[in-house]
Design a protein around this motif. Structure first.
Motif, PDB file in Angstrom:
ATOM      1  N   UNK A 135       7.520  15.283   1.847  1.00  0.00           N
ATOM      2  CA  UNK A 135       7.349  15.561   0.421  1.00  0.00           C
ATOM      3  C   UNK A 135       7.283  14.285  -0.416  1.00  0.00           C
ATOM      4  N   UNK A 136       7.280  13.123   0.228  1.00  0.00           N
ATOM      5  CA  UNK A 136       7.134  11.836  -0.442  1.00  0.00           C
ATOM      6  C   UNK A 136       5.908  11.116   0.102  1.00  0.00           C
ATOM      7  N   UNK A 137       5.412  10.152  -0.646  1.00  0.00           N
ATOM      8  CA  UNK A 137       4.561   9.121  -0.080  1.00  0.00           C
ATOM      9  C   UNK A 137       5.454   7.969   0.355  1.00  0.00           C
ATOM     10  N   UNK A 138       4.925   7.098   1.200  1.00  0.00           N
ATOM     11  CA  UNK A 138       5.670   5.939   1.663  1.00  0.00           C
ATOM     12  C   UNK A 138       5.051   4.652   1.136  1.00  0.00           C
ATOM     13  N   UNK A 139       5.775   3.568   1.310  1.00  0.00           N
ATOM     14  CA  UNK A 139       5.304   2.260   0.864  1.00  0.00           C
ATOM     15  C   UNK A 139       5.329   1.302   2.043  1.00  0.00           C
ATOM     16  N   UNK A 140       4.226   0.569   2.216  1.00  0.00           N
ATOM     17  CA  UNK A 140       4.105  -0.470   3.231  1.00  0.00           C
ATOM     18  C   UNK A 140       3.857  -1.788   2.519  1.00  0.00           C
ATOM     19  N   UNK A 141       4.583  -2.824   2.891  1.00  0.00           N
ATOM     20  CA  UNK A 141       4.396  -4.137   2.273  1.00  0.00           C
ATOM     21  C   UNK A 141       4.279  -5.213   3.332  1.00  0.00           C
ATOM     22  N   UNK A 142       3.267  -6.050   3.176  1.00  0.00           N
ATOM     23  CA  UNK A 142       3.105  -7.229   4.020  1.00  0.00           C
ATOM     24  C   UNK A 142       3.799  -8.375   3.327  1.00  0.00           C
ATOM     25  N   UNK A 143       4.772  -8.981   3.990  1.00  0.00           N
ATOM     26  CA  UNK A 143       5.621 -10.000   3.383  1.00  0.00           C
ATOM     27  C   UNK A 143       5.320 -11.380   3.931  1.00  0.00           C
ATOM     28  N   UNK A 144       5.567 -12.376   3.111  1.00  0.00           N
ATOM     29  CA  UNK A 144       5.651 -13.758   3.564  1.00  0.00           C
ATOM     30  C   UNK A 144       7.071 -14.216   3.231  1.00  0.00           C
ATOM     31  N   UNK A 145       7.784 -14.631   4.261  1.00  0.00           N
ATOM     32  CA  UNK A 145       9.214 -14.926   4.160  1.00  0.00           C
ATOM     33  C   UNK A 145       9.419 -16.446   4.149  1.00  0.00           C
ATOM     34  N   UNK A 146      10.230 -16.969   3.244  1.00  0.00           N
ATOM     35  CA  UNK A 146      10.450 -18.418   3.211  1.00  0.00           C
ATOM     36  C   UNK A 146      11.228 -18.896   4.419  1.00  0.00           C
ATOM     37  N   UNK A 147      10.997 -20.130   4.783  1.00  0.00           N
ATOM     38  CA  UNK A 147      11.718 -20.714   5.922  1.00  0.00           C
ATOM     39  C   UNK A 147      13.152 -21.038   5.551  1.00  0.00           C
ATOM     40  N   UNK A 148      13.373 -21.430   4.323  1.00  0.00           N
ATOM     41  CA  UNK A 148      14.717 -21.846   3.923  1.00  0.00           C
ATOM     42  C   UNK A 148      15.591 -20.618   3.691  1.00  0.00           C
ATOM     43  N   UNK A 149      16.885 -20.822   3.838  1.00  0.00           N
ATOM     44  CA  UNK A 149      17.836 -19.782   3.485  1.00  0.00           C
ATOM     45  C   UNK A 149      17.947 -19.729   1.979  1.00  0.00           C
ATOM     46  N   UNK A 150      17.966 -18.527   1.447  1.00  0.00           N
ATOM     47  CA  UNK A 150      18.059 -18.410  -0.002  1.00  0.00           C
ATOM     48  C   UNK A 150      18.667 -17.071  -0.340  1.00  0.00           C
ATOM     49  N   UNK A 151      18.874 -16.855  -1.627  1.00  0.00           N
ATOM     50  CA  UNK A 151      19.362 -15.568  -2.116  1.00  0.00           C
ATOM     51  C   UNK A 151      18.308 -14.906  -2.951  1.00  0.00           C
ATOM     52  N   UNK A 203       0.836  -1.195   0.000  1.00  0.00           N
ATOM     53  CA  UNK A 203       0.000   0.000   0.000  1.00  0.00           C
ATOM     54  C   UNK A 203       0.875   1.250   0.000  1.00  0.00           C
ATOM     55  N   UNK A 204       0.292   2.341  -0.495  1.00  0.00           N
ATOM     56  CA  UNK A 204       0.935   3.653  -0.447  1.00  0.00           C
ATOM     57  C   UNK A 204       0.329   4.432   0.714  1.00  0.00           C
ATOM     58  N   UNK A 205       1.166   5.120   1.485  1.00  0.00           N
ATOM     59  CA  UNK A 205       0.685   5.982   2.569  1.00  0.00           C
ATOM     60  C   UNK A 205       1.204   7.398   2.337  1.00  0.00           C
ATOM     61  N   UNK A 206       0.447   8.370   2.862  1.00  0.00           N
ATOM     62  CA  UNK A 206       0.882   9.757   2.755  1.00  0.00           C
ATOM     63  C   UNK A 206       0.586  10.397   1.420  1.00  0.00           C
ATOM     64  N   UNK A 207      -0.390   9.860   0.660  1.00  0.00           N
ATOM     65  CA  UNK A 207      -0.713  10.411  -0.657  1.00  0.00           C
ATOM     66  C   UNK A 207      -2.147  10.921  -0.740  1.00  0.00           C
ATOM     67  N   UNK A 208      -2.837  10.984   0.387  1.00  0.00           N
ATOM     68  CA  UNK A 208      -4.227  11.416   0.406  1.00  0.00           C
ATOM     69  C   UNK A 208      -4.340  12.670   1.261  1.00  0.00           C
ATOM     70  N   UNK A 209      -5.033  13.710   0.778  1.00  0.00           N
ATOM     71  CA  UNK A 209      -5.158  14.937   1.574  1.00  0.00           C
ATOM     72  C   UNK A 209      -5.720  14.718   2.969  1.00  0.00           C
ATOM     73  N   UNK A 210      -6.473  13.633   3.169  1.00  0.00           N
ATOM     74  CA  UNK A 210      -6.994  13.351   4.510  1.00  0.00           C
ATOM     75  C   UNK A 210      -5.888  13.049   5.510  1.00  0.00           C
ATOM     76  N   UNK A 211      -4.670  12.745   5.006  1.00  0.00           N
ATOM     77  CA  UNK A 211      -3.544  12.423   5.870  1.00  0.00           C
ATOM     78  C   UNK A 211      -2.712  13.649   6.236  1.00  0.00           C
ATOM     79  N   UNK A 212      -3.123  14.830   5.772  1.00  0.00           N
ATOM     80  CA  UNK A 212      -2.403  16.054   6.109  1.00  0.00           C
ATOM     81  C   UNK A 212      -2.567  16.378   7.589  1.00  0.00           C
ATOM     82  N   UNK A 213      -1.641  17.132   8.126  1.00  0.00           N
ATOM     83  CA  UNK A 213      -1.660  17.458   9.549  1.00  0.00           C
ATOM     84  C   UNK A 213      -2.741  18.499   9.842  1.00  0.00           C
ATOM     85  N   UNK A 214      -2.950  18.761  11.123  1.00  0.00           N
ATOM     86  CA  UNK A 214      -3.957  19.739  11.534  1.00  0.00           C
ATOM     87  C   UNK A 214      -3.651  21.129  10.991  1.00  0.00           C
TER      88      UNK A 214
END
Length: 390
Positions: free
Chosen positions: A374-390, A356-367
């Motif tokens: 001056x940027x939007x941010x990115x949030x990611x929900x991850x699923x991480x493998x159990x095995x070691x990998x590259x 998801x993108x955060x900080x890109x909607x006027x409703x998120x502006x301060x009081x």
């Protein structure tokens, strides 16, 4: 350990104890806004990561141009306007808004860029000497304090902070009517990894890029240092290597900034290869403000080729996901974002079922009617493998 750092550490311990008590009470569940909330029913090896550029607080272009001239009057005037702009963007209010974003996202680990400290000094106009340094704004302390005030314990991952460029103390006028400067102001920029109090971080590393730009500064040059930070983080049963960086943003005549970024990507990937060789492979996640426009930028392409998958394009094919950039005063009435440079990239085996993108909607502006940065941010929900990998 004294002062704010000790305060943050104590709050983190309290938050951890509360989380443990919740886990031991049958039927208990974490409340919204509390560390650990939002994890019930999610995959055992999952984690939420975030990238957020905090914004220095002003456009540095005018002061950099003035420094290049060596004209003291121009330098003082530009520095005075820059310092006024920083104060007008209300850093404490903005950091509080970003704290709200982090809590809403329930982020386990966050990569922060432009984590700025602004320091003021007494300035002697006869000798040019500075004295009595006073921290006016430390963005990290402001953010951690705002998180703690909301009941969320986060801490700076020691050893994963990239200490980037600092300015010299530059004289400024105390008021528009002043005829000579009696104060000076200095900024220091860094990139910081913060983690929630129930997240374990080890093997923290940091590095500085050799490929950088330098600005004319009187008869010499002012190098713009940039770097990266990384750590091995454990979130529940998920363990992965988390990398945070901010590639070059400035351009100067005769220097192709994108090629500087390409060279920095090469250094970043090589550094992580060296860590893997010495510490072992882990699933890897890169976050940051990479300043190379996705999907066409050369540095973006080099980074993606070296890492694997872009979390945003994987979750939102065809959606541009713009994150840059808002006006320097942070007062744009609407969202003017036109490019994507803030990224979450995933190594082999790591999945991102949600981004998801955060900080890109006027409703998120301060009081006060300011965007948090001056940027939007990115949030990611991850699923991480159990095995070691590259």
């Amino acid at each position: 350990m004294t002062g704010p750092r000790r305060h943050h550490a104590l709050l983190a311990l309290v938050a951890s104890a509360l989380a443990l008590a919740t886990a031991l009470v049958p039927g208990a569940s974490a409340q919204a806004g509390t560390p650990g909330a939002g994890h019930g029913g999610t995959p055992a090896r999952s984690a939420t990561v975030m990238t957020r550029n905090l914004y220095l607080g002003a456009d540095l272009g005018p002061i950099l141009a003035a420094l290049a001239t060596g004209n003291n009057t121009a330098i003082v005037g530009a520095a005075t306007r820059t310092w006024g702009a920083v104060q007008a963007t209300l850093p404490p209010e903005r950091m509080a808004a970003i704290a709200d974003e982090i809590i809403e996202a329930d982020a386990d680990v966050v990569g922060l860029q432009e984590v700025t400290t602004w320091t003021t000094y007494a300035y002697n106009p006869q000798t040019g000497a500075v004295s009595n340094p006073t921290v006016a704004y430390d963005f990290l302390d402001l953010l951690l304090d705002a998180l703690a005030a909301r009941g969320a314990g986060y801490y700076e991952v020691a050893g994963a902070t990239a200490h980037n460029f600092s300015s010299p103390p530059i004289p400024v006028l105390a008021s528009p009517s002043a005829t000579f400067p009696t104060r000076a102001v200095q900024l220091a920029d860094r990139d910081v990894v913060i983690a929630r109090s129930d997240v374990t971080a080890t093997n923290a590393r940091t590095g500085t890029y050799q490929n950088i730009v330098s600005f004319p500064f009187g008869g010499t040059t002012l190098p713009v240092a940039r770097g990266w930070g990384s750590a091995d983080v454990r979130v529940g049963k998920a363990t992965f290597r988390f990398v945070n960086s901010h590639l070059e943003a400035f351009g100067i005549p005769g220097v192709d900034a994108e090629q500087v970024r390409v060279a920095q990507v090469g250094e970043l990937l090589a550094a992580q290869d060296a860590i893997a060789a010495s510490s072992g492979d882990l699933p890897i996640v890169y976050v940051g403000d990479y300043n190379s426009v996705a999907p066409t930028g050369a540095a973006y392409s080099a980074l993606l080729a070296g890492v694997g998958t872009d979390a945003w394009t994987r979750s939102h094919p065809g959606d541009p996901g713009f994150t840059c950039c808002l006006g320097a005063t942070l007062t744009d009435p609407d969202n003017p974002l036109t490019s994507r440079i803030d990224l979450v990239l995933l190594g082999e085996g790591v999945k991102a079922p949600r981004a998801t993108i955060v900080g890109d909607d006027p409703s998120e502006m301060t009081a006060s009617g300011l965007w948090p940065t001056d940027h939007a941010g990115v949030v990611a929900r991850l699923v991480v493998p159990a095995r070691r990998c590259r």
